[in-house]
Design an enzyme around this catalytic site. Sequence first.
Site: not given
Length: 274
Positions: A178, A233
């Site tokens: 990611r 995050c």
Amino acid sequence: MTKPIVSAAWLFSNLEDPNLIILDASFKENQSNVKTDLKNIQIKGTRFFDIKNTFSDTSNPLPNTIPSPEQFELEARKLGINKNSSLIIYDNLGIYSSPRAWWLFKLMGHQNVTVLDGGLPEWISQKFPVEAIPENPNYSIGNFEAEFIPELVKSKEQILENVHTKDAVLIDARAENRFRGNGAERRTGLRSGHIPGSINVPYTQFLQNGKFLPKEELVKVMKTDSRPLIFTCGSGVTACIDLIAYELIGKNPKSVYDGSWTEWGQIGNLSIEK
């Protein structure tokens, strides 16, 4: 009790502390798709700390956004939490959402809070007492007071400024694929990649069998210097796992970018890297 984590054995030996309150901060589901079969039991005497619905600003389109100090104070009092309460927080995945609850209490000025290392799975493995989760529990109203500490949280404007100044190290706790922008994001409307200048330290690297690695192993994983640390995050949850790992080792000032990638990735005029 100010250290970030405690063992199941420590908690068991301190269950009779009259100021001790145990909070379950488990999610019913999570973006990482991590599963558990421990949904219907809890550590004996636990109270449920509902991050998603009660201790978040649900009017904000971003997930898990911090609530106002007034909302946090009210809901904490409903759980019977007092100014002098010693809080132990766990979740049913070992270490996942409990660090977020720990950070929220720190953000609201409550210092006497810690995370149960290994969470409910570790407690059960030690054969310590559990019970079925009760329906509609009632608690005496507490006298908790929120004293918001703004330097513990960062906005996108502050992150954008830091992209240019590099005064702080921005640490991204997401999985490497990611971070690198390999493939589409799980949430619709999000670009792939990462905030310019950030470094990737996936939260999973700090954990083994649902517990934090020993300190000597944590050091081997860490990437840092003497600058302040900002953690990010997907939505501000696993960033707090990284934060606790660094808290166990270093004294750098630490904060969380609350909007995280869910905010940054959907704003088209904010630059990204892959």
